[in-house]
Design an enzyme around this catalytic site. Sequence first.
Site, PDB file in Angstrom:
ATOM      1  N   LYS A 234      32.979  16.103  -5.116  1.00 19.56           N
ATOM      2  CA  LYS A 234      31.803  16.982  -5.154  1.00 19.56           C
ATOM      3  C   LYS A 234      30.676  16.355  -5.978  1.00 19.56           C
ATOM      4  O   LYS A 234      29.501  16.656  -5.733  1.00 19.56           O
ATOM      5  CB  LYS A 234      32.185  18.344  -5.743  1.00 19.56           C
ATOM      6  CG  LYS A 234      33.173  19.150  -4.899  1.00 19.56           C
ATOM      7  CD  LYS A 234      32.605  19.470  -3.526  1.00 19.56           C
ATOM      8  CE  LYS A 234      33.566  20.282  -2.681  1.00 19.56           C
ATOM      9  NZ  LYS A 234      33.540  21.711  -2.964  1.00 19.56           N
ATOM     10  N   LYS A 235      31.010  15.495  -6.915  1.00 16.36           N
ATOM     11  CA  LYS A 235      29.978  14.829  -7.715  1.00 16.36           C
ATOM     12  C   LYS A 235      29.309  13.669  -6.968  1.00 16.36           C
ATOM     13  O   LYS A 235      28.377  13.053  -7.506  1.00 16.36           O
ATOM     14  CB  LYS A 235      30.575  14.328  -9.031  1.00 16.36           C
ATOM     15  CG  LYS A 235      30.844  15.431 -10.041  1.00 16.36           C
ATOM     16  CD  LYS A 235      31.413  14.885 -11.320  1.00 16.36           C
ATOM     17  CE  LYS A 235      31.527  15.969 -12.398  1.00 16.36           C
ATOM     18  NZ  LYS A 235      32.459  17.045 -12.050  1.00 16.36           N
ATOM     19  N   LEU A 236      29.764  13.363  -5.778  1.00 14.58           N
ATOM     20  CA  LEU A 236      29.056  12.378  -4.953  1.00 14.58           C
ATOM     21  C   LEU A 236      27.765  12.952  -4.390  1.00 14.58           C
ATOM     22  O   LEU A 236      27.029  12.249  -3.691  1.00 14.58           O
ATOM     23  CB  LEU A 236      29.966  11.899  -3.811  1.00 14.58           C
ATOM     24  CG  LEU A 236      31.175  11.051  -4.256  1.00 14.58           C
ATOM     25  CD1 LEU A 236      32.082  10.778  -3.063  1.00 14.58           C
ATOM     26  CD2 LEU A 236      30.717   9.745  -4.877  1.00 14.58           C
TER      27      LEU A 236
END
Length: 778
Positions: A234-236
């Site tokens: 999700k941090k991509l």
Amino acid sequence: MEAEVRGATAAAGGSSVQPSKRQRKAAARGGERTRGTTLAPGTKPAAESWMKRIFGFEKEDLSSWERLVCLLNRPTDPASLGVFRFLFGLLMALDVTQERGLSHLDYKYLDGAPLCRFPLFNFLEPLPMDWMYFVYLVMFLGAIGIMLGFFYRFSCLMFISTYWYVFFLDKTAWNNHSYLYGLIGFQLTLMDANRYWSIDGLRNPKKRNAHVPLWNYTVVRAQIFIVYFIAGVKKLDADWVEGYSMQYLAHHWLFDPFKLILPVELVSLLVVHGGGLVLDLTAGYLLFFDATRPVAMVFVSYFHCMNSQLFSIGMFAYTMLATSPLFCYPDWPRRFFRHFPACLGVFLPPAAPLPQPSTSCVYPPTPPGDPKDSPGTPKPTKPGRRHTLGALFTFLYVAEQLFLPYSHFITQGYNNWTNGLYGYSWDMMVHSRSHQHVKITYRDGKTGDIGYLNPGVFTQSRRWKDHGDMLKQYATCLSRHLPRYNITDPEIYFDIWVSINERFQQRIFDPRVDIVKAEWSPFRPNPWLMPLLVDLSPWRVKFSEIEGTLDNQTEVVFIADFPGLHLENYVSGDLGNTSVQVLQGQVNVEIVEEKVNYTLHPGDKMKQLPGGAYHKVYTVSEGPSCYMYIYVNTTEAALQRNFTHLLELQEKIRNGTETEPLPPELQPLITGLEDDDSEGNVSDPVLRVFLRRQRRMKERKERREASLPQRIERFVVKKYYMLRRGFLMTAIAMRNLAVGPPPLEQLTQEVAYANMKEPDSKASLDDSLQAEVGHGEL
């Protein structure tokens, strides 16, 4: 599969030869006993394959469903799981009193008050206050039972039944770690985590120090791996990668060492965002393998210790620290605690004896050449229904946990600018929001009268502003309360301006839609959600340039609006030199009192908006308009100048360089404020705020410079009074349920006694100064 199966072949019926030194070491690390005999003449030890050395199992173990069931039910040392059970129960008992809210339960639910709530299902409602204390007591006792392994299965049911009830009662309190606690509690209910270091083991010799099936470790390890890895995926998101999600974190004192070698901008981009991304993506893998586990333990522990200081996340950081040893060999507690003095053995997890056989596991037939009747040799068993169900649960649970974070195409009604309800997607800290303007307008359905409501009326939460499902619940609740105030069949309109990850402030919901009558379904897209203007995201680079040209007393707000809509704004009299400048599109600015309109194009600037008056900004271009307000808080600037003058005067008095006599109203500059009661002796309001600010800053400095024993004492005292209040209020509620409430005067005295604060308790600087009207930003 999982790394804990390393060396488990010997435990499950091992080799027919005397194991090599490396095999004995692997078996010891796996916590299992090796059943071997003397090598037959000419026999050589069997060499481990590369797959067995790396993953802990052979590829043949995956060749059929039956072999897979045997693998997942392979006997495993219960020690690591038992220690985790103890730590999890302890942390959940503390969590019940803190983040779940036992210590302030009466403020949380406000029994009998007209309050708007936000349950997952609208039929869910909190019980009467005394019964809510009973629910929390059951949850607390369940957590204690899990910790001690006492009536373990029943304790797990006590905990998870009440925990999920409280969880579903309030969506506004949802977060990822609260969801994780409920998942782990559910997992433990189905596991044999009471086979080691538990009261149940003392009561039942068959449970004492008995093997647990491998899937007990597989499920919880897979859960923690998913938490890390999905959080990394999700941090991509582009906002995280470009460093916009958590910009403010780089200014925290924890990152001061990095700021010695890097500018704060690079600390934010490389350390906060880059480091967080890399750690989440790799932590699960690094914890899994033997070669990388020591490095992973160091970085993961440092990461969670930092999080405990950066965020108010209760027991989450400590719970994640407690899960890390689960990735080690299952017998690590035996090897660790055997080094402690024998006199402490009563209180510590036992180091011996080795685990005994258990019906929960599958034991393979004894290999040829191995004496079948040797002491401690488990009888071979075949997989039964119980073992098959355990393996099936493992696969279904892991698949469900991999699917849920991406299931938002089903529950489309909960999608806003971000997908789904925050709490089960592991998108931790990916999005930051700020709210500039919130207006609630009601219209009487009978008379047509229009009025405005204070944002947040009838509720204690602020999260409804970002979620369409909660906004619908809030509007419906308001429509039930407003008729008590002679507002018939009310229509409710919300005008909410939000900035997400440093973008323009823009509307999130259509202000022209009556939310009371608006349609909403959990399975269909929200029709009154306004789109996020992602095409304007590149403007964030320009924002930084503009903000860099302003002085410390000048503020700027960036606005984006849709064609056909307008912003009605009020310029406070405290704000001087307020201007509006168009960045993109075309707007008309209407000065309401003067009834004058001005048309502004890109680059045009209206230099002076009248203070103490309303104006409207209409977007008349075909596409969205972008503009910015630039203003100076003149009242705040004057206050800061007065503070500077008073500080200089105070310094002159202290060092003896002030020659002029002080006026009577400034005499407190010499004595200062000893406590809040002495404020009445200060007639000048500016001086009173200044002295109070000085006193609070001095207290904060003393807290920060306190020694370690002082910090520990302050922490223990604070937690003692918090726990004290929770347990005393619970005792009052249980007495009320058992024999009925006492007279009101007695009940008032009991509550006052429970509310007793720690000696010399002092309000925080922020709370104190925010009480001063107009100075909240201090």
